[in-house]
Design a protein around this motif. Structure first.
Motif, PDB file in Angstrom:
ATOM      1  N   ALA A 103      -4.164   6.533   2.415  1.00 18.27           N
ATOM      2  CA  ALA A 103      -4.561   6.604   1.006  1.00 18.27           C
ATOM      3  C   ALA A 103      -5.870   7.361   0.830  1.00 18.27           C
ATOM      4  CB  ALA A 103      -4.679   5.195   0.434  1.00 18.27           C
ATOM      5  N   SER A 104      -6.841   7.062   1.688  1.00 19.60           N
ATOM      6  CA  SER A 104      -8.127   7.750   1.566  1.00 19.60           C
ATOM      7  C   SER A 104      -8.038   9.192   2.036  1.00 19.60           C
ATOM      8  CB  SER A 104      -9.201   7.005   2.360  1.00 19.60           C
ATOM      9  OG  SER A 104      -8.857   6.898   3.734  1.00 19.60           O
ATOM     10  N   ARG A 118     -14.654  -0.672   7.035  1.00 27.42           N
ATOM     11  CA  ARG A 118     -15.805   0.006   6.428  1.00 27.42           C
ATOM     12  C   ARG A 118     -15.780   1.511   6.643  1.00 27.42           C
ATOM     13  NH1 ARG A 118     -17.186  -2.774  10.920  1.00 27.42           N
ATOM     14  NH2 ARG A 118     -18.392  -1.768  12.579  1.00 27.42           N
ATOM     15  N   ASP A 119     -15.093   1.981   7.670  1.00 24.09           N
ATOM     16  CA  ASP A 119     -15.043   3.411   7.964  1.00 24.09           C
ATOM     17  C   ASP A 119     -13.676   4.016   7.668  1.00 24.09           C
ATOM     18  OD1 ASP A 119     -17.701   3.294   8.836  1.00 24.09           O
ATOM     19  OD2 ASP A 119     -17.078   2.699  10.851  1.00 24.09           O
ATOM     20  N   SER A 120     -12.915   3.368   6.790  1.00 22.54           N
ATOM     21  CA  SER A 120     -11.559   3.846   6.478  1.00 22.54           C
ATOM     22  C   SER A 120     -11.552   4.906   5.393  1.00 22.54           C
ATOM     23  CB  SER A 120     -10.681   2.661   6.038  1.00 22.54           C
ATOM     24  OG  SER A 120     -11.173   2.098   4.832  1.00 22.54           O
ATOM     25  N   GLY A 121     -12.695   5.213   4.807  1.00 25.35           N
ATOM     26  CA  GLY A 121     -12.758   6.224   3.759  1.00 25.35           C
ATOM     27  C   GLY A 121     -12.643   5.674   2.353  1.00 25.35           C
ATOM     28  N   TRP A 122     -12.557   4.348   2.197  1.00 24.76           N
ATOM     29  CA  TRP A 122     -12.519   3.717   0.876  1.00 24.76           C
ATOM     30  C   TRP A 122     -13.935   3.403   0.406  1.00 24.76           C
ATOM     31  CZ3 TRP A 122      -8.229   0.998  -1.791  1.00 24.76           C
ATOM     32  CH2 TRP A 122      -6.966   1.383  -1.319  1.00 24.76           C
ATOM     33  N   ILE A 123     -14.188   3.569  -0.867  1.00 25.78           N
ATOM     34  CA  ILE A 123     -15.411   3.037  -1.478  1.00 25.78           C
ATOM     35  C   ILE A 123     -15.300   1.513  -1.473  1.00 25.78           C
ATOM     36  CG2 ILE A 123     -16.670   2.844  -3.663  1.00 25.78           C
ATOM     37  CD1 ILE A 123     -15.783   5.763  -4.220  1.00 25.78           C
ATOM     38  N   LEU A 182      -6.297   9.583  -2.817  1.00 25.03           N
ATOM     39  CA  LEU A 182      -5.554   8.941  -3.901  1.00 25.03           C
ATOM     40  C   LEU A 182      -6.395   7.837  -4.547  1.00 25.03           C
ATOM     41  CD1 LEU A 182      -2.082   8.731  -2.144  1.00 25.03           C
ATOM     42  CD2 LEU A 182      -2.851  10.423  -3.838  1.00 25.03           C
ATOM     43  N   PRO A 183      -6.538   7.852  -5.866  1.00 21.76           N
ATOM     44  CA  PRO A 183      -7.447   6.921  -6.553  1.00 21.76           C
ATOM     45  C   PRO A 183      -6.843   5.543  -6.795  1.00 21.76           C
ATOM     46  CG  PRO A 183      -6.503   8.442  -8.132  1.00 21.76           C
ATOM     47  CD  PRO A 183      -5.993   8.867  -6.789  1.00 21.76           C
ATOM     48  N   MET A 215       0.825  -1.197   0.000  1.00 21.78           N
ATOM     49  CA  MET A 215       0.000   0.000   0.000  1.00 21.78           C
ATOM     50  C   MET A 215       0.866   1.257   0.000  1.00 21.78           C
ATOM     51  SD  MET A 215      -2.887   1.464  -0.244  1.00 21.78           S
ATOM     52  CE  MET A 215      -3.810  -0.071  -0.357  1.00 21.78           C
ATOM     53  N   SER A 216       2.001   1.223   0.674  1.00 22.07           N
ATOM     54  CA  SER A 216       2.889   2.381   0.671  1.00 22.07           C
ATOM     55  C   SER A 216       3.407   2.668  -0.733  1.00 22.07           C
ATOM     56  CB  SER A 216       4.053   2.147   1.639  1.00 22.07           C
ATOM     57  OG  SER A 216       3.581   1.990   2.968  1.00 22.07           O
TER      58      SER A 216
END
Length: 419
Positions: free
Chosen positions: A94-95, A127-132, A99-100, A62-63
């Motif tokens: 990331a969120s 679920r609450d990490s800001g990712w779709i 960053l897409p 992820m980094s």
């Protein structure tokens, strides 16, 4: 082109068709075949213009994606279970940076105890990490959602998880229609980043934000997710026009028009649910199903509209909040809040750690629901004798209070008190 492909291979081909420029890869079952497939394509020269980085950990994967995306590269990774947990700090970064990045989550149970089979506890933990979060019902939909995910992520500048059932889909061979490169190029345009780290034009991103602005920053993250509720169905509609398939979107109803009992679920279990719905319909029961294709952002209005005429709602979910109960069910209740006569919502926890969700068990469950015998929370196919034996062995039942009594009833354990 129609092909018989393993789900992981179908996803790898879909990702390659989107022309990623950087892939951060670290293998973990059951997503390993995806990154292996991409590695072979890069090595063979079939996927050009892509830097494939086999890193030391999921945090590293992820980094890598964060750094690459921040410099304007289209990026991708995949993970599952403990691997998703290992990269959590970077997932939030990331969120927060908008960053897409697109990431496949091959859904797998979280230990301890160690379990490599499918449920939704990994994705639900974020679920609450800001990712779709988008959920695939089949391998065809998994392929299609990845094409839409790159388009969506880059349009709204948010990262997207495409969630698919580990092993159930990732390792299943099914017929899928793999589109041609020119079709995907017409649907997924070249990446034009909103922000780029450039040494010739230096800026700082991810700097510290104090109390005077942090609320606004978090609200803007929420606002972008809410805006995605408009983008997701629009992109799915354009996909249907160009590819001739209905994939993606927010929700999908099945035989809902006159349904007084509706089963709500995410992912691959919908196929079995719909078979049971058809069977019960043949016996005169007005039953339907609602597939939640997008869990984050939560499509409250669409769920409310789909369930507004139901008398009872059965939410079948493959994860739960320990010490609280159903996760999807609570979101459904929020969507129905304020209705004059809301339907009763029943949570059913099923399929944990890969336990099969069979049509026989589902039929018995829905027969109980139709007869108003279903509790507010049920664990499908729970071995109540084993649970009671373990609770008694650990002397947890020596002095049961009212909360313990409720728990025992939900578990189907009727005896209480010391033996």
């Amino acid at each position: 082109m129609p092909s018989q492909l393993e789900g992981s291979r179908a996803v790898a081909e879909a990702v390659a068709l989107c022309r990623p420029e950087v892939i951060g890869a670290y293998p973990i079952s059951p997503q390993t075949h995806i990154v292996e497939g991409l590695a072979r394509m890069v090595a063979a020269g079939e996927l050009t213009g892509c830097e494939y980085l086999n890193v030391e950990s999921e945090f590293g994967a992820m980094s890598v994606c964060i750094g690459a995306s921040a410099t304007g590269a289209r990026t991708y990774t995949a993970t599952a279970s403990q691997g998703l947990l290992y990269m959590v700090e970077a997932v939030y970064n990331a969120s927060g940076l908008g960053l897409p990045i697109v990431m496949t989550v091959a859904n797998r149970a979280i230990g301890s105890p160690i379990n490599i089979w499918n449920d939704h506890s990994d994705a639900m933990s974020q679920r609450d990490s800001g990712w779709i979060q988008l959920y695939a019902e089949s391998n065809q939909e998994a392929l299609d959602l990845h094409l839409q995910a790159f388009r969506l992520a880059e349009e709204v500048s948010l990262p997207v998880m495409v969630c698919m059932a580990g092993f159930i889909l990732t390792h299943a061979v099914e017929g899928v229609d793999v589109p041609a490169q020119e079709q995907v190029d017409a649907f997924v345009p070249p990446f034009r980043p909103r922000q780029v780290l450039d040494p010739d034009d230096p800026v700082t991103i991810g700097a510290m934000v104090g109390p005077e602005a942090f609320t606004e920053v978090r609200y803007l993250m929420h606002a972008k997710q809410m805006l995605a509720l408009d983008a997701i169905p629009r992109i799915a509609g354009e996909f249907a026009e160009q590819f001739g398939r209905d994939s993606g979107g927010l929700v999908r109803g099945y035989r809902l028009a006159d349904a007084d009992t509706v089963v709500v679920a995410l992912g691959s279990v919908l196929g079995t649910i719909e078979d049971v719905v058809d069977d019960l319909r043949e016996h005169g029961h007005r039953v339907g199903a609602l597939a939640v294709r997008c869990f984050r952002p939560w499509p409250a209005e669409e769920v409310r509209a789909a369930l507004g005429t139901a008398r009872r709602v059965v939410v079948l979910e493959k994860a739960f909040a320990v010490g609280a109960g159903g996760i999807v069910g609570q979101n459904v209740r929020l969507a129905l809040d304020g209705m004059a006569v809301p339907p009763r919502v029943h949570n059913v926890i099923a399929g944990l750690g890969g336990r099969p969700v069979t049509s026989v068990s589902l039929r018995h469950l829905l027969e109980d629901a139709l007869a108003d015998r279903l509790r507010s929370m049920t664990f499908l196919d729970l071995d109540a004798e084993l649970v009671e034996r373990e609770l008694r062995r650990s002397r947890e039942l020596d002095r049961p209070g009212p909360h313990a009594e409720n728990m025992l009833r939900d578990a189907g354990v009727v005896a209480a008190g010391p033996t």
